[in-house]
Motif scaffolding. Structure first.
Motif, mmCIF file in Angstrom:
data_model
loop_
_atom_site.group_PDB
_atom_site.id
_atom_site.type_symbol
_atom_site.label_atom_id
_atom_site.label_comp_id
_atom_site.label_asym_id
_atom_site.label_seq_id
_atom_site.Cartn_x
_atom_site.Cartn_y
_atom_site.Cartn_z
ATOM 1 N N MET A 184 0.837 -1.201 0.000
ATOM 2 C CA MET A 184 0.000 0.000 0.000
ATOM 3 C C MET A 184 0.872 1.250 0.000
ATOM 4 O O MET A 184 1.933 1.258 0.626
ATOM 5 C CB MET A 184 -0.903 0.022 1.239
ATOM 6 C CG MET A 184 -1.901 -1.100 1.310
ATOM 7 S SD MET A 184 -2.984 -0.983 2.775
ATOM 8 C CE MET A 184 -4.012 0.433 2.353
ATOM 9 N N VAL A 185 0.404 2.295 -0.696
ATOM 10 C CA VAL A 185 1.155 3.560 -0.741
ATOM 11 C C VAL A 185 0.227 4.727 -0.446
ATOM 12 O O VAL A 185 -0.981 4.655 -0.666
ATOM 13 C CB VAL A 185 1.837 3.764 -2.114
ATOM 14 C CG1 VAL A 185 2.871 2.683 -2.366
ATOM 15 C CG2 VAL A 185 0.816 3.805 -3.253
ATOM 16 N N GLY A 186 0.824 5.822 0.053
ATOM 17 C CA GLY A 186 0.042 7.021 0.332
ATOM 18 C C GLY A 186 0.951 8.203 0.584
ATOM 19 O O GLY A 186 2.172 8.074 0.649
ATOM 20 N N GLY A 187 0.335 9.369 0.750
ATOM 21 C CA GLY A 187 1.083 10.611 0.947
ATOM 22 C C GLY A 187 0.525 11.683 0.037
ATOM 23 O O GLY A 187 -0.080 11.383 -0.991
ATOM 24 N N ALA A 188 0.742 12.932 0.403
ATOM 25 C CA ALA A 188 0.124 14.055 -0.311
ATOM 26 C C ALA A 188 0.344 14.052 -1.831
ATOM 27 O O ALA A 188 -0.601 14.304 -2.577
ATOM 28 C CB ALA A 188 0.609 15.367 0.298
ATOM 29 N N PRO A 189 1.566 13.777 -2.335
ATOM 30 C CA PRO A 189 1.746 13.854 -3.793
ATOM 31 C C PRO A 189 1.352 12.579 -4.541
ATOM 32 O O PRO A 189 1.363 12.549 -5.771
ATOM 33 C CB PRO A 189 3.255 14.098 -3.931
ATOM 34 C CG PRO A 189 3.852 13.420 -2.742
ATOM 35 C CD PRO A 189 2.831 13.500 -1.642
ATOM 36 N N VAL A 190 1.013 11.531 -3.812
ATOM 37 C CA VAL A 190 0.735 10.230 -4.440
ATOM 38 C C VAL A 190 -0.673 10.219 -5.033
ATOM 39 O O VAL A 190 -1.621 10.719 -4.423
ATOM 40 C CB VAL A 190 0.899 9.082 -3.415
ATOM 41 C CG1 VAL A 190 0.613 7.727 -4.061
ATOM 42 C CG2 VAL A 190 2.306 9.092 -2.832
ATOM 43 N N THR A 191 -0.801 9.639 -6.214
ATOM 44 C CA THR A 191 -2.107 9.523 -6.885
ATOM 45 C C THR A 191 -2.360 8.057 -7.222
ATOM 46 O O THR A 191 -1.454 7.223 -7.136
ATOM 47 C CB THR A 191 -2.115 10.318 -8.199
ATOM 48 O OG1 THR A 191 -1.100 9.759 -9.060
ATOM 49 C CG2 THR A 191 -1.818 11.789 -7.970
ATOM 50 N N TYR A 208 -3.979 2.301 -3.052
ATOM 51 C CA TYR A 208 -3.636 3.683 -2.693
ATOM 52 C C TYR A 208 -4.874 4.288 -2.047
ATOM 53 O O TYR A 208 -6.001 4.054 -2.500
ATOM 54 C CB TYR A 208 -3.262 4.489 -3.938
ATOM 55 C CG TYR A 208 -3.547 5.972 -3.784
ATOM 56 C CD1 TYR A 208 -2.719 6.781 -3.005
ATOM 57 C CD2 TYR A 208 -4.670 6.558 -4.374
ATOM 58 C CE1 TYR A 208 -3.002 8.128 -2.828
ATOM 59 C CE2 TYR A 208 -4.959 7.902 -4.207
ATOM 60 C CZ TYR A 208 -4.124 8.687 -3.432
ATOM 61 O OH TYR A 208 -4.401 10.010 -3.243
ATOM 62 N N THR A 209 -4.686 5.050 -0.981
ATOM 63 C CA THR A 209 -5.812 5.776 -0.397
ATOM 64 C C THR A 209 -5.378 7.209 -0.111
ATOM 65 O O THR A 209 -4.209 7.463 0.187
ATOM 66 C CB THR A 209 -6.315 5.129 0.918
ATOM 67 O OG1 THR A 209 -5.250 5.146 1.877
ATOM 68 C CG2 THR A 209 -6.786 3.708 0.697
ATOM 69 N N PRO A 210 -6.317 8.157 -0.192
ATOM 70 C CA PRO A 210 -5.962 9.568 -0.009
ATOM 71 C C PRO A 210 -5.857 10.012 1.446
ATOM 72 O O PRO A 210 -5.357 11.094 1.716
ATOM 73 C CB PRO A 210 -7.111 10.302 -0.711
ATOM 74 C CG PRO A 210 -8.276 9.366 -0.582
ATOM 75 C CD PRO A 210 -7.709 7.976 -0.620
ATOM 76 N N ASP A 211 -6.350 9.196 2.390
ATOM 77 C CA ASP A 211 -6.296 9.615 3.800
ATOM 78 C C ASP A 211 -6.136 8.423 4.733
ATOM 79 O O ASP A 211 -6.304 7.272 4.331
ATOM 80 C CB ASP A 211 -7.540 10.429 4.173
ATOM 81 C CG ASP A 211 -8.820 9.626 3.990
ATOM 82 O OD1 ASP A 211 -9.034 8.697 4.788
ATOM 83 O OD2 ASP A 211 -9.588 9.912 3.051
#
Length: 212
Positions: free
Chosen positions: A176-183, A195-198
């Motif tokens: 799993m990946v995440g973080g402000a610049p990740v889409t 991927y999740t936004p929050d």
């Protein structure tokens, strides 16, 4: 018994750590199952906080206070849960990728994952692909979760995915990946399972991946 579970949940949401501890002890003395107290009291309360956080109804300080209250309750439950052989939702290896020292988002993800019943191994910041792999092997992990805040360090996520693949772990371990610049598009490009936004959504998706 349902009343005391609701009380535990509501006290946790308000961050009343000493009272949560007291009520969990009282529920045990009343003959409530440790598993029920965990799921219907503590985790139910964190579910509400997670939902409110996602909807911008509460913010980081409230999440931190609620998490502290949950940890107080879990401290009372832990020996009883161990005696019953209650299993965690799964094991997650968590860290901010190499070259990146940001940890606020990662720390929130940790709280939300613990709020869903996961065992979280937090490797901290500036974590190399090799460290992620080593931890995944040592802890028999279900998920490796990478965070990045800098666009310059996002590419490290591909290194982690490749290292997991090279170690023969990708069949077993979800990535799993995440973080402000990740889409989502970037997550797809590095071979991530999710991927999740929050932070709140991350915990829900982690649960879904482990149950799939």
């Amino acid at each position: 018994m349902d009343d005391i579970m609701l009380e535990i949940s509501e006290l946790l949401q308000k961050g009343r750590a000493p009272l949560v501890k007291e009520k969990v002890q009282q529920a045990l003395e009343n003959g409530c199952s440790p598993k029920d107290i965990l799921e219907q009291g503590l985790l139910a309360g964190m579910d509400v906080i997670g939902e409110k956080f996602r909807n911008n109804e509460v913010f980081v300080p409230e999440v931190l206070i609620a998490a502290r209250a949950m940890n107080n309750g879990i401290a009372v439950l832990k020996p009883h849960l161990a005696a019953m052989g209650v299993e965690s939702a799964g094991c997650v290896i968590l860290g901010t990728v190499k070259g990146d020292l940001h940890d606020i988002g990662k720390n929130l993800v940790k709280l939300m994952l613990e709020g869903k019943g996961f065992q979280v191994v937090d490797l901290g910041v500036n974590v190399s692909a090799e460290q992620f792999v080593k931890a995944a092997q040592e802890h028999d992990a279900d998920i490796v979760c990478c965070s990045a805040l800098l666009t310059t360090t996002m590419t490290e996520m591909k290194s982690v995915e490749q290292a997991l693949r090279d170690a023969g772990l990708r069949e077993k371990v979800k990535f799993m990946v995440g973080g402000a610049p990740v889409t989502q598009a970037f997550a797809d490009s590095v071979g991530a399972d999710c991927y999740t936004p929050d932070a709140a959504t991350c915990a829900e998706e982690a649960l879904r991946l482990c149950r799939a």
